[in-house]
Design a protein around this motif. Sequence first.
Motif: not given
Length: 225
Positions: A219-224, A97-108, A124-132
């Motif tokens: 890389p740069g940080d693109r998490a939500r 779950m934590v990694s999903s936030c770091v990947a940008g799929s949901l807000r902390r 929860i408002d999920f989105g597609g990950p911006v990191l693998p």
Amino acid sequence: MTLASIFGTDVLRYQPDGVIEFYDVYPAVRDSYEQAAEWTGFDAKALLHQQGFDGDEQLRLRAVSIALAAAQFGIHDALAEQGIRPGIVAGLSLGGMVSSCVAGSLRRRDLFRVLARGRHVAQIDFGGPVLPLCSSLEERTLRSAIEVREMFCRNAVGPVSTVCLGAVMKRHGAQLGLVIGPSGITDVPACPFPVIHVDSPKAVARALAAIFDFGVNLPGDRARR
């Protein structure tokens, strides 16, 4: 080659000593606990020291989960401030779950509210990950909001595997893995690349040295948020 961040779970055996050291050294970790407190209603210092939750096992488990997530986010942020950002993320159980936030799929804040009030995934408002985002449930990369939501639903009951995790991350070019904060991950040899546990401030120097030695791209940080 790429840096992988791995988030585990250590709810049943969580010990806050290393996290307290991070809290004392890094403002980002203190900020993470303050955010967790704001979003959940728990006291930040009580979460950090795990005090005041005896006598109510369900309350204690919620508090441990919140504290562990806050620690992992805070340590991730402290590393990011030094330019140490992953190109791949993965996690086991709560760490998934934590990694999903770091990947940008949901807000902390959405994750913390789930942890505080019980696992309300439909809200929860999920989105597609911006990191693998690599699954530990099978050898699979999660690529859509639907897949991440499905992982959240299976996460608490499905068997997890560092072998699956390592295989998927390796396919994405992982050259070095950092296990972020308390994790419960013990079978590091299952990963097909070197892994460093960043579970105390002194481990940050080891992580920086390994990144330099292996020539890892950051890389740069693109998490939500």
